[in-house]
Write a protein that holds these residues in place. Structure first.
Motif, PDB file in Angstrom:
ATOM      1  N   LEU A   3       0.828  -1.180   0.000  1.00 56.52           N
ATOM      2  CA  LEU A   3       0.000   0.000   0.000  1.00 56.52           C
ATOM      3  C   LEU A   3       0.872   1.242   0.000  1.00 56.52           C
ATOM      4  O   LEU A   3       1.796   1.354   0.799  1.00 56.52           O
ATOM      5  CB  LEU A   3      -0.924   0.033   1.228  1.00 56.52           C
ATOM      6  CG  LEU A   3      -1.893  -1.150   1.375  1.00 56.52           C
ATOM      7  CD1 LEU A   3      -2.757  -0.949   2.590  1.00 56.52           C
ATOM      8  CD2 LEU A   3      -2.752  -1.302   0.134  1.00 56.52           C
ATOM      9  N   LEU A  43      -8.395  -7.204  -5.928  1.00 52.68           N
ATOM     10  CA  LEU A  43      -9.319  -6.941  -4.828  1.00 52.68           C
ATOM     11  C   LEU A  43     -10.608  -7.726  -5.034  1.00 52.68           C
ATOM     12  O   LEU A  43     -11.146  -7.785  -6.138  1.00 52.68           O
ATOM     13  CB  LEU A  43      -9.623  -5.447  -4.733  1.00 52.68           C
ATOM     14  CG  LEU A  43      -8.437  -4.526  -4.444  1.00 52.68           C
ATOM     15  CD1 LEU A  43      -8.906  -3.083  -4.369  1.00 52.68           C
ATOM     16  CD2 LEU A  43      -7.733  -4.926  -3.159  1.00 52.68           C
ATOM     17  N   TRP A  80     -13.189  -6.303  -0.140  1.00 48.21           N
ATOM     18  CA  TRP A  80     -12.688  -6.887   1.091  1.00 48.21           C
ATOM     19  C   TRP A  80     -11.301  -6.362   1.422  1.00 48.21           C
ATOM     20  O   TRP A  80     -10.448  -6.240   0.562  1.00 48.21           O
ATOM     21  CB  TRP A  80     -12.627  -8.414   0.984  1.00 48.21           C
ATOM     22  CG  TRP A  80     -13.948  -9.096   1.117  1.00 48.21           C
ATOM     23  CD1 TRP A  80     -14.603  -9.794   0.142  1.00 48.21           C
ATOM     24  CD2 TRP A  80     -14.775  -9.161   2.273  1.00 48.21           C
ATOM     25  NE1 TRP A  80     -15.782 -10.288   0.619  1.00 48.21           N
ATOM     26  CE2 TRP A  80     -15.919  -9.910   1.928  1.00 48.21           C
ATOM     27  CE3 TRP A  80     -14.665  -8.650   3.574  1.00 48.21           C
ATOM     28  CZ2 TRP A  80     -16.943 -10.166   2.844  1.00 48.21           C
ATOM     29  CZ3 TRP A  80     -15.690  -8.904   4.477  1.00 48.21           C
ATOM     30  CH2 TRP A  80     -16.806  -9.650   4.104  1.00 48.21           C
ATOM     31  N   ASN A  81     -11.104  -6.065   2.692  1.00 50.65           N
ATOM     32  CA  ASN A  81      -9.786  -5.766   3.239  1.00 50.65           C
ATOM     33  C   ASN A  81      -9.779  -6.343   4.651  1.00 50.65           C
ATOM     34  O   ASN A  81      -9.970  -5.616   5.635  1.00 50.65           O
ATOM     35  CB  ASN A  81      -9.525  -4.262   3.274  1.00 50.65           C
ATOM     36  CG  ASN A  81      -8.159  -3.942   3.849  1.00 50.65           C
ATOM     37  OD1 ASN A  81      -7.175  -4.587   3.537  1.00 50.65           O
ATOM     38  ND2 ASN A  81      -8.092  -2.931   4.712  1.00 50.65           N
ATOM     39  N   THR A  84     -11.997  -6.147   7.687  1.00 49.71           N
ATOM     40  CA  THR A  84     -13.106  -5.252   7.381  1.00 49.71           C
ATOM     41  C   THR A  84     -13.216  -5.088   5.873  1.00 49.71           C
ATOM     42  O   THR A  84     -12.745  -5.937   5.113  1.00 49.71           O
ATOM     43  CB  THR A  84     -12.908  -3.882   8.072  1.00 49.71           C
ATOM     44  OG1 THR A  84     -14.026  -3.048   7.791  1.00 49.71           O
ATOM     45  CG2 THR A  84     -11.635  -3.190   7.624  1.00 49.71           C
ATOM     46  N   SER A  85     -13.845  -4.030   5.410  1.00 56.55           N
ATOM     47  CA  SER A  85     -14.005  -3.793   3.979  1.00 56.55           C
ATOM     48  C   SER A  85     -13.809  -2.318   3.684  1.00 56.55           C
ATOM     49  O   SER A  85     -13.855  -1.475   4.582  1.00 56.55           O
ATOM     50  CB  SER A  85     -15.395  -4.241   3.504  1.00 56.55           C
ATOM     51  OG  SER A  85     -16.408  -3.577   4.245  1.00 56.55           O
ATOM     52  N   CYS A  86     -13.583  -1.984   2.411  1.00 57.04           N
ATOM     53  CA  CYS A  86     -13.302  -0.608   2.000  1.00 57.04           C
ATOM     54  C   CYS A  86     -14.144  -0.252   0.780  1.00 57.04           C
ATOM     55  O   CYS A  86     -14.480  -1.120  -0.030  1.00 57.04           O
ATOM     56  CB  CYS A  86     -11.822  -0.436   1.653  1.00 57.04           C
ATOM     57  SG  CYS A  86     -10.700  -0.514   3.067  1.00 57.04           S
ATOM     58  N   TRP A  88     -14.764   1.728  -2.860  1.00 55.11           N
ATOM     59  CA  TRP A  88     -13.966   2.066  -4.036  1.00 55.11           C
ATOM     60  C   TRP A  88     -14.739   3.072  -4.880  1.00 55.11           C
ATOM     61  O   TRP A  88     -15.885   2.830  -5.272  1.00 55.11           O
ATOM     62  CB  TRP A  88     -13.666   0.823  -4.873  1.00 55.11           C
ATOM     63  CG  TRP A  88     -12.710   1.134  -5.998  1.00 55.11           C
ATOM     64  CD1 TRP A  88     -13.048   1.564  -7.257  1.00 55.11           C
ATOM     65  CD2 TRP A  88     -11.290   1.101  -5.958  1.00 55.11           C
ATOM     66  NE1 TRP A  88     -11.912   1.780  -8.011  1.00 55.11           N
ATOM     67  CE2 TRP A  88     -10.817   1.503  -7.223  1.00 55.11           C
ATOM     68  CE3 TRP A  88     -10.361   0.753  -4.979  1.00 55.11           C
ATOM     69  CZ2 TRP A  88      -9.471   1.575  -7.544  1.00 55.11           C
ATOM     70  CZ3 TRP A  88      -9.014   0.822  -5.286  1.00 55.11           C
ATOM     71  CH2 TRP A  88      -8.574   1.225  -6.551  1.00 55.11           C
ATOM     72  N   SER A 194     -11.340   3.502   2.817  1.00 54.90           N
ATOM     73  CA  SER A 194     -11.457   3.453   1.363  1.00 54.90           C
ATOM     74  C   SER A 194     -10.123   3.066   0.735  1.00 54.90           C
ATOM     75  O   SER A 194      -9.057   3.323   1.301  1.00 54.90           O
ATOM     76  CB  SER A 194     -11.904   4.808   0.811  1.00 54.90           C
ATOM     77  OG  SER A 194     -13.134   5.207   1.354  1.00 54.90           O
ATOM     78  N   PHE A 195     -10.203   2.443  -0.451  1.00 55.54           N
ATOM     79  CA  PHE A 195      -9.055   2.190  -1.301  1.00 55.54           C
ATOM     80  C   PHE A 195      -9.087   3.178  -2.462  1.00 55.54           C
ATOM     81  O   PHE A 195     -10.154   3.641  -2.880  1.00 55.54           O
ATOM     82  CB  PHE A 195      -9.083   0.775  -1.879  1.00 55.54           C
ATOM     83  CG  PHE A 195      -8.472  -0.266  -0.991  1.00 55.54           C
ATOM     84  CD1 PHE A 195      -7.246  -0.067  -0.389  1.00 55.54           C
ATOM     85  CD2 PHE A 195      -9.121  -1.479  -0.774  1.00 55.54           C
ATOM     86  CE1 PHE A 195      -6.672  -1.025   0.420  1.00 55.54           C
ATOM     87  CE2 PHE A 195      -8.561  -2.448   0.030  1.00 55.54           C
ATOM     88  CZ  PHE A 195      -7.333  -2.227   0.631  1.00 55.54           C
ATOM     89  N   LYS A 207      -4.592   3.233   0.709  1.00 59.08           N
ATOM     90  CA  LYS A 207      -5.686   3.032   1.649  1.00 59.08           C
ATOM     91  C   LYS A 207      -5.727   4.228   2.584  1.00 59.08           C
ATOM     92  O   LYS A 207      -4.708   4.656   3.109  1.00 59.08           O
ATOM     93  CB  LYS A 207      -5.495   1.748   2.462  1.00 59.08           C
ATOM     94  CG  LYS A 207      -6.633   1.498   3.459  1.00 59.08           C
ATOM     95  CD  LYS A 207      -6.378   0.280   4.307  1.00 59.08           C
ATOM     96  CE  LYS A 207      -7.486   0.101   5.330  1.00 59.08           C
ATOM     97  NZ  LYS A 207      -7.225  -1.053   6.232  1.00 59.08           N
ATOM     98  N   SER A 209      -8.658   6.725   5.276  1.00 57.73           N
ATOM     99  CA  SER A 209      -9.910   6.722   6.013  1.00 57.73           C
ATOM    100  C   SER A 209     -10.432   8.139   6.155  1.00 57.73           C
ATOM    101  O   SER A 209      -9.684   9.060   6.482  1.00 57.73           O
ATOM    102  CB  SER A 209      -9.717   6.093   7.399  1.00 57.73           C
ATOM    103  OG  SER A 209     -10.939   6.074   8.114  1.00 57.73           O
TER     104      SER A 209
END
Length: 229
Positions: A3, A43, A80-81, A84-86, A88, A194-195, A207, A209
């Motif tokens: 990242l 992803l 998915w991350n 948790t999740s992000c 796009w 977020s990504f 990545k 936030s």
């Protein structure tokens, strides 16, 4: 998967960057097969029964590192991350050259310059009292008027001499006077991971936030026309 890290820019300074204003955040179910073209192949899309959670974020900033400007973020879906999740973003439209440049270079967003056209018109709403039916029959009926505002927002992407309409939103909201303060919701603080990245302006996968602190008002979304592709 490595990242990248967000950088600082002369106008924005070092993060965190603080934006103040008003915003409308709306979530929608979107077909997974439609949004996969916008998601990096490495992803994994969060989906169920062929759908993922997308939507849009429409904001008007009256105080930001780039000054006053409008922004529309079209969220393609959730990836998915673990654990948790992000989110796009498939499109980011702003009416500020500085905000566009910062979004592209430092945050890895697919930012484009756009025109934001807003029109606000008052919409009176009449509510009869419980005896209104009978009283109106004898010519002495009464009504109570509650004023509302109808906001029509049109967003048009500008690429050189060409332009294309991306979004049209119509919504109703109570006029924000002290009389209607009772409709304000509680204070809410949330984090939106977020990504971004992997664009021609920033090849890294980033990545970040967004931390939101807000008070909610009552809105009635009556119409949305949004172009993803």
């Amino acid at each position: 998967m490595g990242l990248g890290e967000t950088k600082s820019s002369p106008g924005y300074g070092n993060p965190p960057w603080i934006f103040k204003g008003s915003a409308l955040y709306q979530l929608h179910l979107v077909k997974a097969e439609t949004v996969r073209a916008f998601i990096p192949k490495e992803l994994r899309l969060v989906e169920a029964f062929g759908y993922t959670l997308g939507g849009f974020f429409l904001a008007n900033y009256d105080d930001s590192p780039a000054g006053v400007f409008d922004e529309l973020v079209v969220i393609a879906g959730i990836v998915w991350n673990p654990p948790t999740s992000c989110a796009w973003a498939a499109r980011v439209l702003v009416n500020s050259e500085e905000a566009c440049h910062h979004g592209r270079k430092e945050v890895g967003l697919p930012s484009q310059v756009a025109r934001f056209s807003k029109r606000i018109t008052p919409v009176p709403r009449q509510t009869k009292d419980k005896f209104g039916g009978f009283l109106n029959m004898i010519g002495v009926g009464t009504t109570i008027c509650h004023s509302k505002d109808c906001m029509d927002v049109q967003v048009t992407e500008v690429v050189g001499p060409a332009s294309s309409d991306i979004c049209n939103i119509k919504l109703l909201t109570d006029v924000p006077t002290p009389k209607f303060n009772k409709w304000m919701g509680p204070s809410i603080t949330m984090s939106l991971p977020s990504f971004s990245g992997q664009t021609e302006y920033n090849a890294n996968l980033l990545k970040y936030s967004c931390r939101l602190a807000c008070r909610c008002f009552r809105y009635f979304l009556s119409h949305v026309s949004l172009l993803l592709l």
